[in-house]
Write a protein that holds these residues in place. Structure first.
Motif, short mmCIF file in Angstrom:
data_model
loop_
_atom_site.label_atom_id
_atom_site.label_comp_id
_atom_site.label_asym_id
_atom_site.label_seq_id
_atom_site.Cartn_x
_atom_site.Cartn_y
_atom_site.Cartn_z
N UNK A 102 -41.32 -46.35 34.27
CA UNK A 102 -40.66 -47.01 35.38
C UNK A 102 -39.24 -46.96 35.47
N UNK A 103 -38.62 -47.55 36.57
CA UNK A 103 -37.37 -47.74 36.89
C UNK A 103 -36.23 -47.35 35.55
N UNK A 104 -35.31 -46.56 35.62
CA UNK A 104 -34.43 -46.32 34.59
C UNK A 104 -33.05 -47.08 35.02
N UNK A 105 -32.49 -47.88 34.17
CA UNK A 105 -31.19 -48.46 34.55
C UNK A 105 -29.90 -47.92 34.15
N UNK A 106 -29.29 -47.15 34.96
CA UNK A 106 -28.05 -46.69 34.58
C UNK A 106 -26.97 -46.83 35.69
N UNK A 129 -43.30 -58.70 54.89
CA UNK A 129 -43.39 -58.38 53.55
C UNK A 129 -43.60 -59.51 52.57
N UNK A 130 -44.33 -59.07 51.53
CA UNK A 130 -44.76 -60.14 50.56
C UNK A 130 -43.92 -59.92 49.48
N UNK A 131 -43.25 -58.77 49.29
CA UNK A 131 -42.40 -58.52 47.82
C UNK A 131 -41.28 -57.81 48.41
N UNK A 132 -40.34 -57.59 47.44
CA UNK A 132 -39.18 -56.60 47.59
C UNK A 132 -39.38 -55.94 46.07
N UNK A 133 -39.35 -54.65 45.95
CA UNK A 133 -39.80 -53.99 44.83
C UNK A 133 -38.30 -53.57 43.98
N UNK A 134 -38.49 -53.39 42.89
CA UNK A 134 -37.38 -52.80 42.06
C UNK A 134 -36.33 -51.83 42.82
N UNK A 135 -35.19 -52.32 42.63
CA UNK A 135 -34.02 -51.19 43.25
C UNK A 135 -34.15 -51.04 44.74
N UNK A 166 -38.09 -61.86 55.70
CA UNK A 166 -39.27 -63.26 55.82
C UNK A 166 -39.57 -64.04 54.92
N UNK A 167 -40.01 -65.16 55.50
CA UNK A 167 -40.27 -66.54 54.44
C UNK A 167 -41.46 -66.20 53.60
N UNK A 168 -42.15 -65.21 53.90
CA UNK A 168 -43.47 -65.01 53.05
C UNK A 168 -43.17 -64.06 51.99
N UNK A 169 -42.10 -63.83 51.62
CA UNK A 169 -41.67 -63.06 50.30
C UNK A 169 -41.82 -63.86 49.07
N UNK A 170 -42.60 -63.42 48.12
CA UNK A 170 -42.81 -64.36 47.05
C UNK A 170 -42.06 -63.79 45.73
N UNK A 171 -42.01 -62.49 45.63
CA UNK A 171 -41.29 -61.57 44.62
C UNK A 171 -40.32 -60.62 44.86
N UNK A 172 -39.37 -60.60 44.09
CA UNK A 172 -38.16 -59.71 44.22
C UNK A 172 -37.80 -59.11 42.96
N UNK A 173 -37.81 -57.79 42.82
CA UNK A 173 -37.75 -56.92 41.62
C UNK A 173 -36.51 -56.73 41.20
N UNK A 174 -36.54 -56.14 39.85
CA UNK A 174 -35.20 -55.83 39.22
C UNK A 174 -34.43 -55.12 39.97
N UNK A 175 -32.94 -55.41 39.90
CA UNK A 175 -31.94 -54.58 40.36
C UNK A 175 -32.06 -54.36 42.09
#
Length: 375
Positions: A280-284, A343-349, A363-372
């Motif tokens: 998965x995503x690498x943080x640097x 949307x229902x989510x905002x993914x990593x980065x 939009x108000x239906x978003x339930x998940x926001x990913x890392x970074x």
């Protein structure tokens, strides 16, 4: 000038291709088939009316008719073929057929005189590069039935300032809006390629196109690092210590790499037989790196925004290595307002490094926001 009798129902493929003197040409009223490339490169042709019986404009029919200014479609047409009006540089604003469902790849690519574009309400698919390089379009309306917008469909519309994608859309191709360098605001139903996209295709920049760079690191046959024993997960980036004879299977919980090891004696390390996995995503941080584990500043291509990187492990009986692939997106620097509508989510980065965006509406239906997501 060419006059055909009205009883003609079919004009075959390539029938008038490269007839550069044909300027006045009335298609027969009973025509039901206008063949592929039938009028390609008819450079003198300026006006055409497609009769009611013709329901499909086939591939490359009017390809490179560079003096063609006016096309009158009948409303029974359901499909416009690939390259049908490619590089018709004089083609003025067209009224697309009401029953149109599919606009195929590069159908109007390079039609630089178009300024206003309305996609009818029954259209479902806009294929690859359908309106690419229509550089003078300033107004774009996309009908509510559209579900698929393919790669580069509206690329290089460099005068357009605002784009709205309806909620019925389920997929947006890579680089759909690449080169829309004057874009100031955009409304999208979701972030990235689709509502279920992950990884590099779930970033905001995906619809603007990307380029990649790779860093490479190989492992030697032996390694001095000593791990734990007695049933613990002992993998180390494609290597492992094993404490029993025979083949041993491990899953590294950190990197999600599945490795199968050769027969081994206690306290020994061996290559895996085979395996490949993308983590998965690498943080640097851009500009900081050591031992090929980050992105150097000189790797960043001009005019791009770095948003995503991932490590890809490759293992075989004779080699073991990984690559770090970094994705750089061509997000317009002019873009300051973004609206996400369904949307229902905002993914990593997802919005990593989007420093020019001043207003972001979710939009108000978003339930998940990913890392970074907004780093």
């Amino acid at each position: 000038e060419l006059n055909l009798n009205s009883e003609i129902t079919s004009i075959g493929d390539y029938a008038f291709r490269n007839d550069t003197k044909l300027d006045i040409f009335e298609l027969p009223s009973d025509l039901t088939n206008l063949g592929t490339q039938s009028l390609r490169n008819c450079d003198a042709l300026t006006d055409v009316e497609i009769p009611v019986g013709t329901t499909v404009v086939k591939d490359s029919t009017f390809y490179d008719c560079d003096k063609l200014e006016n096309v009158k479609f009948n409303n029974e047409i359901t499909s416009i073929g690939s390259y049908a009006f490619y590089s018709c540089e004089k083609l003025k604003d067209v009224s697309l057929p009401e029953k149109l469902v599919t606009i195929n790849s590069s159908a109007f690519n390079g039609d630089i005189t178009l300024t206003n574009l309305v996609i009818p309400e029954l259209v479902e698919t806009i294929d690859n590069s359908a309106f690419a390089n229509c550089s003078n379009i300033v107004n774009l309306h996309i009908g509510s039935a559209v579900t698929t917008i393919a790669a580069n469909a509206f690329s290089n519309l460099n005068k357009i300032e605002s784009i709205v994608i309806p909620n019925n859309v389920t997929s947006i191709g890579q680089g759909t809006f690449q080169g829309c360098t004057n874009l100031k605001e955009i409304s999208l139903p979701f972030v990235g390629a689709s509502r279920t996209a992950t990884g590099y295709s779930a970033t905001f920049g995906y619809v603007f196109g990307y380029t990649t760079t790779q860093l490479y690191s190989a492992y030697p046959y032996t390694h001095t690092y000593r791990g734990l024993f007695n049933g613990a997960d002992l993998s180390l980036d494609g290597y492992a210590y094993v404490n029993s004879y025979g083949s041993t299977y491990y899953t590294n919980s950190t990197t999600a790499v599945n490795l199968v090891f050769r027969s081994a004696s206690s306290d020994s390390m061996y290559y895996p037989y085979s395996g490949s996995s993308s983590s998965s995503y690498i943080d640097y941080v851009v500009g900081y790196s050591s031992n090929n584990s980050g992105v150097r500043t000189y790797d960043k291509p001009s005019g791009t925004t770095w948003q995503y990187s991932c490590k890809d492990y490759k293992c075989s009986s004779s080699d073991s290595y990984y690559t770090i692939e970094s994705y750089y997106y061509y997000i317009p620097s002019t873009l300051s307002k973004v609206t996400i509508t369904d949307a229902s989510k905002i993914e990593t980065a997802a919005f990593m490094n989007c420093e020019n965006i001043l207003e972001l509406n979710l939009n108000s239906e978003i339930t998940s926001i990913g890392d970074y997501a907004f780093r």
